[in-house]
Write an enzyme that holds these catalytic residues in place. Structure first.
Site, short mmCIF file in Angstrom:
data_model
loop_
_atom_site.label_atom_id
_atom_site.label_comp_id
_atom_site.label_asym_id
_atom_site.label_seq_id
_atom_site.Cartn_x
_atom_site.Cartn_y
_atom_site.Cartn_z
N HIS A 228 0.84 -1.20 0.00
CA HIS A 228 0.00 0.00 0.00
C HIS A 228 0.87 1.25 0.00
CE1 HIS A 228 0.24 2.16 3.86
NE2 HIS A 228 0.57 1.00 4.38
N CYS A 229 0.29 2.36 -0.47
CA CYS A 229 0.96 3.65 -0.36
C CYS A 229 -0.09 4.65 0.10
CB CYS A 229 1.63 4.05 -1.66
SG CYS A 229 0.48 4.21 -3.05
N HIS A 230 -0.04 5.89 -0.42
CA HIS A 230 -1.00 6.90 0.02
C HIS A 230 -2.35 6.68 -0.68
CE1 HIS A 230 -1.95 11.46 0.74
NE2 HIS A 230 -2.58 10.67 1.58
N ILE B 197 -3.66 4.11 1.99
CA ILE B 197 -3.96 4.39 3.40
C ILE B 197 -5.09 5.42 3.52
CG2 ILE B 197 -2.26 6.23 3.70
CD1 ILE B 197 -1.67 5.00 6.48
#
Lengths: 89, 313
Positions: free
Chosen positions: B270-272, B299
């Site tokens: 996952h990232c932003h 996220i």
């Protein structure tokens, strides 16, 4: 182009004789034919009842095992065995 | 020639602790001689992992293995502690199917894959074959265990399978080894422009792809205690603002650890918002990982849909 330096070794026939002697030491009853192909390159045919029932790897190991010393090190007399034939009489 | 006892022990340990060991010149990624490269190509088509020993960086093994095996040439293949052979024997065993037995693999059912070759690709391949072929060399396509494709010109072996070629290249001869054939059905070969000029582009629908995972599925997976590697690909600065519990920052140390894991490990990235993690996920797929997931919305979606206590930024 880089210049290649070729150090002249013993004549191929002399090395072929060393190969024959080494194989004969390990396989005393064998019929051995060693044919020089070019500098350091040889073709070998060995005929021996000892090959009976062995797979190709095991047959060739009997021959290669006898000539390891001639092929080891940085600049060995035997550079390559182009063809190794193991025959059962 | 006598073999030093410590060298004998080192070789014995290597072949006893690794099921498949290839003593070679160079390594799997960059073989330094044609014979080693040939055996690597064959093993890559059949196995995801195997151990290699680079004899060029270990001169004592280079001489030692020749005496150990009573075999004068490199490469040398060992399987389950037994010497199998060098390049020509491995090729022969690949051709007659014995290698599957030796490696403990089920023989693959031979399928004739359908492969589409575009007009431009067909012309380029015919050109390459005319220029570099001859001497009985024919066009081969291989697809290794990590689904990387390779095109080459090589002599036909008895085990080769002919593809059913469709599109502009219909009628041309394209050969695959049996393992590659099983991974190749539906492939499209085209030509694409790259910064280094034109290149063949191989699109394989069988290759594992990045799968998408919603934040609610991720929550379920965490709650169920599923074995996943949850990886955060953002910067340490972003991570200081907000983090999903259980996620690990994908720094270099962590990346090296992941690369050493079995290829069927479930990786969730996952990232932003889901863009950077998609790219990172594709990298892991290209390394051969088969269970790679990208968290859709990152996220930010997690904060909105699962846990409002994780700050948004």
């Amino acid at each position: 182009m880089a210049l290649q330096i070729i150090n002249a070794g013993p004549p191929p026939e002399e090395i072929a004789e060393q190969i024959r002697a080494a194989i004969a030491g390990a396989l005393p009853d064998a019929l051995i034919d060693v044919r020089p192909q070019g500098p350091g390159h040889f073709e070998i045919t060995v005929t021996d009842a000892a090959f009976e029932g062995l797979n190709r790897v095991k047959q060739q190991q009997l021959v290669y095992g006898a000539i390891t010393e001639l092929m080891a090190g940085a600049n060995p007399p035997v550079h390559a065995v182009d063809r190794l034939e193991c025959l059962v009489p | 020639m006598s073999l030093d006892e410590s060298v004998r022990q080192e070789i014995t340990d290597t072949i006893e602790t690794n099921e498949v060991v290839l003593f070679m010149k160079g390594n799997r990624r960059s073989p330094q001689c044609g014979f080693s490269a040939t055996v690597v190509g064959i093993l890559d088509s059949m196995l995801e992992t195997y151990h290699t020993v680079d004899v060029l960086s270990a001169p004592h093994i280079r001489d030692g293995i020749k005496t150990f095996s009573s075999w004068p040439t490199i490469p040398q293949l060992y399987v389950k502690g037994e010497f199998v052979g060098g390049c020509d024997i491995v090729q022969e065993m690949m051709g007659n199917g014995e290698l599957y037995d030796a490696l403990g693999l089920e023989p693959v059912e031979v399928v004739q894959p359908k492969i589409t070759v575009s007009d431009v690709a067909a012309q380029a391949l015919a050109g390459a074959a005319a220029e570099h072929g001859g001497g009985g060399r024919e066009l081969h396509l291989s697809v290794d265990a990590t689904f990387q494709a390779h095109l080459s010109l090589a002599p036909r072996t008895p085990a080769d399978v002919e593809a059913i070629v469709e599109g502009g290249g219909a009628g041309m001869t394209l050969l695959l080894d049996p393992m590659s054939a099983g991974r190749a059905d539906g492939i499209t070969i085209d030509v694409a422009d790259t910064p280094n000029g034109q290149a063949f582009k191989v699109d394989n629908p069988n290759a594992p792809r990045v799968q998408q995972m919603s934040v609610s599925d991720l929550k379920r997976s965490i709650d169920a205690g599923e074995a996943i590697e949850l990886l955060d690909v953002r910067t340490p600065e972003e991570r200081a603002i907000a983090a999903i519990p259980g996620a690990v920052l994908l720094n270099e140390t962590e990346a090296a650890r992941i690369e050493g894991l079995p290829r069927d490990t479930k990786l969730v990235l996952h990232c932003h918002h889901g863009g950077r993690s998609q790219q990172a996920a594709e990298q892991f797929v290209s390394l051969g990982f088969t269970q790679v997931f990208n968290v859709v919305g990152g996220i930010d979606a997690w904060s909105q849909e699962i846990d409002p206590d994780v700050p948004r930024y």
